[in-house]
Motif scaffolding. Structure first.
Motif, PDB file in Angstrom:
ATOM      1  N   ASN A  19     -26.935  -5.991  47.121  1.00  0.00           N
ATOM      2  CA  ASN A  19     -25.792  -6.381  46.292  1.00  0.00           C
ATOM      3  C   ASN A  19     -24.704  -5.327  46.468  1.00  0.00           C
ATOM      4  N   TRP A  20     -23.564  -5.760  46.967  1.00  0.00           N
ATOM      5  CA  TRP A  20     -22.462  -4.837  47.224  1.00  0.00           C
ATOM      6  C   TRP A  20     -21.385  -5.000  46.150  1.00  0.00           C
ATOM      7  N   TYR A  21     -20.847  -3.882  45.720  1.00  0.00           N
ATOM      8  CA  TYR A  21     -19.740  -3.870  44.760  1.00  0.00           C
ATOM      9  C   TYR A  21     -18.609  -3.031  45.363  1.00  0.00           C
ATOM     10  N   PRO A  22     -17.502  -3.688  45.756  1.00  0.00           N
ATOM     11  CA  PRO A  22     -17.203  -5.113  45.664  1.00  0.00           C
ATOM     12  C   PRO A  22     -17.949  -5.911  46.726  1.00  0.00           C
ATOM     13  N   GLU A  23     -18.122  -7.191  46.461  1.00  0.00           N
ATOM     14  CA  GLU A  23     -18.975  -8.034  47.296  1.00  0.00           C
ATOM     15  C   GLU A  23     -18.455  -8.197  48.713  1.00  0.00           C
ATOM     16  N   ASP A  43     -20.079  -8.462  54.042  1.00  0.00           N
ATOM     17  CA  ASP A  43     -19.804  -9.149  55.306  1.00  0.00           C
ATOM     18  C   ASP A  43     -18.472  -8.737  55.906  1.00  0.00           C
ATOM     19  N   GLY A  44     -17.758  -7.860  55.203  1.00  0.00           N
ATOM     20  CA  GLY A  44     -16.476  -7.378  55.698  1.00  0.00           C
ATOM     21  C   GLY A  44     -16.639  -6.049  56.395  1.00  0.00           C
ATOM     22  N   ARG A  45     -16.206  -5.010  55.730  1.00  0.00           N
ATOM     23  CA  ARG A  45     -16.187  -3.683  56.349  1.00  0.00           C
ATOM     24  C   ARG A  45     -17.561  -3.253  56.861  1.00  0.00           C
TER      25      ARG A  45
END
Length: 836
Positions: free
Chosen positions: A319-323, A327-329
């Motif tokens: 779980n990434w914060y921000p989400e 799939d981005g950086r």
């Protein structure tokens, strides 16, 4: 360094580490950062290094640790290569020379290859020119009669509107093997050189479609050099300067400083076609801010490309914060993953545990101290796993019986930090149960730039070792900008000394500001006045409520722990504030469990505002004016319960203030209570005390009261002047029922005797009619001003009613009526719901 002594240097490094460890400890304790500093893991300890060696041994056994000769980003000042994730930390925008050079062709008089480069300093090491095999190339004739060969598509960008005459056409494949004269004397070498090759990396979007090849200074160059057997001409030393063997004027010069001399040399010989500047992003060393050179070095690598797909799959479980980071950086970084350049040519760091035979070249990776003692000769029991101590250990080669010595490199410090999940427990040598409990970590938190640093190294090592992610949740903190909105930098003079803030406004105020100003993953400009706002708005309000309670409780000698009335028998406002409190507890717990650490304290702040500006304000007479009895006792008991719970609820955010409140409110009365708020249980909401209907009723009632105060202000009637009635318009049956349930609050707060309801809003409406100048102007011209004047003095409510009934109204102007339809008018009603 060798003269100073490696051992002396290593001891100085250790001393330096622990000097800053004390600074870190002091700051950590002052800001209330809740970590166990006494049992912190230390990456320079033998236990930690031994575990890192074990991790490397696992990579070795899986054939993921290998030696290779690659072009790598190299810092000549630090004297070492950098891994790709380190390079990503230091990009800056720079302006480099952009030059187009004439390379004289052999056997073709007065004909040149037009070659582009932004690194003139690499031209003395040129050994080939690359073209695109399927691109269209042309030979064009200049005004001076010289012929230039370039990609046809590049003519407009190089010549503009004055296109030269095309003499011949070629495909890139036609040019292959054509030879040209060297620009400079690059020394003697047996391999064939200085001819045209083809490469799939050549583009025509910029430049000339012909790429200069220097295998020692670029990965594409190196790869194509290996393909064609080109010589590796390395005229630049590890210090970033041209070697003395260079016969030109730039011998001994730092490469970037040599650029102007090389350009001047080419220009003087008539070989410079064009010179401009090229602005682009260029990597700098993240440690010393020195421009990196791409430099062919022999290094050791972790074959992360072999586990790239698994890393990508594990990333989807986090779980990434921000989400969008997932799939981005970070996701993009994984997609473009290359093998991890592990080794560093340094003295200080975890030594690479690989020994190589002096005679047969056999290599062996050591995975523990026990193995080192078993295979090494005269290894002391207390061997320190740093240079130069491990460098002195020799092994006997199992292949030929020769002597093996350790390679002199140390490893990338990011690999050290990436092994924290395992090495902090000295696993697998001890603490197996501790690792099983702690892996994977519930969450990690660091700055956004660690997407290519620590976040990556943890994921890579976790995948390599255990084939699962090393953490479940990742919080990415954005950068904190200086007061001028720029990234904080000593050179810019916009840094803020944290001790100035801590010694002034205090740690709690700084923490509250950081938590509530914006989400952690949003860039923020640090403004000291924002901390003053935190002091005033939240902490000051809470302190005032606390002081109010303590002062009157002491005066009244109230025992808040004895015989408090049951909550069901307390006043409506008591039951409301307790319901609000337990609703907020649920809100805060939910937000914190989902890592929304801005929403949680903001909810507490809103509650404290309600506590002060509604509950305490509405209950003041119960504290100081009422006779002793159940209602007064209920007021004190309620406020006491709320303050104690708020202290517990706010403890993670304002640890010092919360602990002070708790100790005075709780520990002073109950000697068996936990000694600190941080040892007490975190609040859990009591569903039985939550009353959603009461909270909704109170919200609506406060809205009515707010509109009532606004109506008094508009009328210029002060609250102390009693009024016979207040009229509420257009309320639903549910809203009317709410008003009736809490009518006493409205009567008292607005100082009115009766509450009336009406469905007719005309009494509440203030209507303004203005001409639509865009529509009326073309028809009436200057007369539109007269219409505007007439509208201003007309009965707007009556005209609006006429307009709604017939879609047109008649405006009386002097002796005639002017018909006006809806498009010709702008109606701006202001309708309230309260009339006094």
């Amino acid at each position: 360094m060798e003269a100073y002594g490696v051992q002396n240097f290593i001891e100085k490094c250790k001393e330096n580490v622990f000097q800053y460890e004390q600074d870190w400890r002091q700051m950590t304790e002052r800001i209330g950062f809740w970590v166990n500093l006494d049992e912190a893991y230390i990456t320079l300890s033998n236990d930690y290094i031994e575990s890192v060696w074990w991790v490397l041994r696992q990579a070795w056994e899986k054939e993921l640790l290998y030696q290779g000769h690659k072009v790598q980003p190299y810092c000549y000042r630090c004297g070492t290569t950098l891994a790709s994730h380190e390079v990503a930390l230091g990009y800056q925008e720079v302006a480099d020379p952009s030059i187009f050079v004439r390379f004289p062709l052999k056997n073709r008089e007065n004909t040149y290859l037009l070659v582009w480069t932004t690194t003139p300093w690499t031209l003395p090491s040129n050994v080939a020119v690359a073209v695109g095999e399927d691109y269209d190339y042309v030979s064009v004739e200049e005004e001076n009669g010289q012929h230039l060969i370039l990609a046809k598509e590049c003519i407009p960008s190089l010549f503009g509107d004055e296109a030269p005459q095309i003499v011949e056409n070629y495909k890139g494949s036609d040019l292959q093997e054509w030879e040209y004269e060297p620009l400079f004397d690059g020394g003697q070498h047996p391999e064939r050189s200085h001819y045209i090759v083809t490469g799939d990396f050549v583009t025509t979007t910029e430049g000339s479609g012909l790429v200069h090849i220097a295998p020692a200074f670029g990965q594409d160059d190196y790869d194509i050099g290996q393909k064609y057997g080109l010589p590796l001409v390395q005229l630049v030393g590890p210090d970033g300067r041209f070697v003395p063997e260079v016969k030109d004027a730039w011998a001994g010069e730092y490469v970037k400083d040599a650029d102007p001399k090389i350009i001047e040399n080419l220009d003087g010989r008539g070989l410079l076609f064009k010179a401009t500047e090229y602005t682009h992003q260029y990597p700098f060393c993240w440690r010393c801010d020195t421009p990196l050179l791409y430099y062919a070095r022999e290094s050791w690598f972790i074959r992360t490309t072999a586990i790239r797909d698994r890393m990508h799959q594990h990333n989807q479980q986090i779980n990434w914060y921000p989400e969008h980071i997932k799939d981005g950086r970070f996701g993009n970084w994984l997609e473009n993953n290359i093998d991890w350049g592990l080794s560093r040519e340094r003295y200080w760091g975890t030594p690479l545990p690989i020994w190589v035979c002096d005679d047969c070249g056999h290599q062996h990776c050591i995975g523990s101290i026990a193995e080192l003692q078993e295979l090494g000769t005269d290894v002391p029991d207390d061997i320190e796993l740093h240079r130069p101590y491990v460098d002195d250990v020799a092994l006997a080669c199992e292949k030929c019986g020769g002597t093996m010595h350790r390679v002199q490199d140390v490893i990338d410090c990011w690999f050290d930090s990436g092994c924290a999940h395992t090495a902090q427990w000295h696993y697998p040598f001890e603490n197996k149960e501790m690792l099983e409990q702690a892996y994977p970590a519930d969450f990690i938190c660091e700055a956004i730039d660690q997407t290519r640093g620590w976040f990556y190294s943890l994921l890579a090592t976790g995948t390599l070792l255990y084939d699962k992610p090393a953490y479940k949740n990742c919080l990415c903190l954005e950068l904190i900008m200086g007061p001028d909105g720029q990234k904080m930098s000593k050179s810019r003079g916009n840094t803020v000394d944290p001790w100035t803030i801590l010694n002034g406004q205090g740690a709690d105020a700084m923490r509250w500001y950081m938590f509530t100003a914006t989400t952690p993953w949003t860039p923020r400009t640090f403004k000291p006045e924002g901390i003053d706002e935190a002091l005033k708005k939240f902490m000051g309000t809470l302190q005032n409520v606390y002081s109010f309670f303590v002062m009157y409780a002491n005066l009244e000698q109230i025992d808040v722990l004895q015989d408090a009335p049951p909550i069901s028998e307390r006043a409506t406002v008591d039951r409301w504030i307790l319901s609000r409190l337990h609703t907020v507890i649920d809100k805060v717990r939910d937000e914190m469990e989902n890592y929304h650490l801005t929403n949680a304290p903001r909810a507490i702040e809103a509650f404290v505002d309600d506590l002060s500006n509604w509950y305490v304000r509405r209950s003041r007479d119960r504290f100081w004016g009422a006779e002793a009895g159940p209602d007064k006792h209920a007021a004190y008991a309620t406020l006491y319960e709320v303050l104690v719970t708020v202290a517990k609820l706010a403890a993670p955010f304002v640890p010092f203030l919360a602990d002070g409140l708790y100790r005075n409110l709780v520990c002073s009365l109950n000697t068996e209570a936990p000694l600190s708020v941080h040892l007490a249980e975190y609040p859990v909401a009591d569903a039985a005390l939550k009353d959603a209907q009461l909270e909704a009723d109170m919200d609506f009632t406060r809205e009515v009261i707010s509109m009532g105060h606004a109506a008094r202000n508009r009328s210029g009637i002060k609250t102390r002047q009693p009024l016979a009635e207040i009229t509420l318009g257009a309320l639903s049956d549910v809203e009317k029922a709410t008003v009736n349930r809490l009518a006493d609050l409205i009567h008292d707060e607005l100082n009115v005797k009766a509450i009336l309801f009406t469905e007719d809003l005309n009494a509440f409406a203030q209507v303004t009619l203005k001409p639509n100048f865009k529509v009326l102007g073309p028809k009436y011209g200057k007369g539109v001003q007269a219409i505007a004047k007439a509208l201003a003095s007309a009965d707007a409510v009556a005209l609006k009613a006429e307009l709604e009934a017939a879609e047109v109204c008649k405006l009386k102007r002097r002796e005639r009526h002017t018909p006006l339809s809806r498009p010709k008018l702008m109606c701006r009603p202001r309708i309230g719901r309260v009339s006094l």
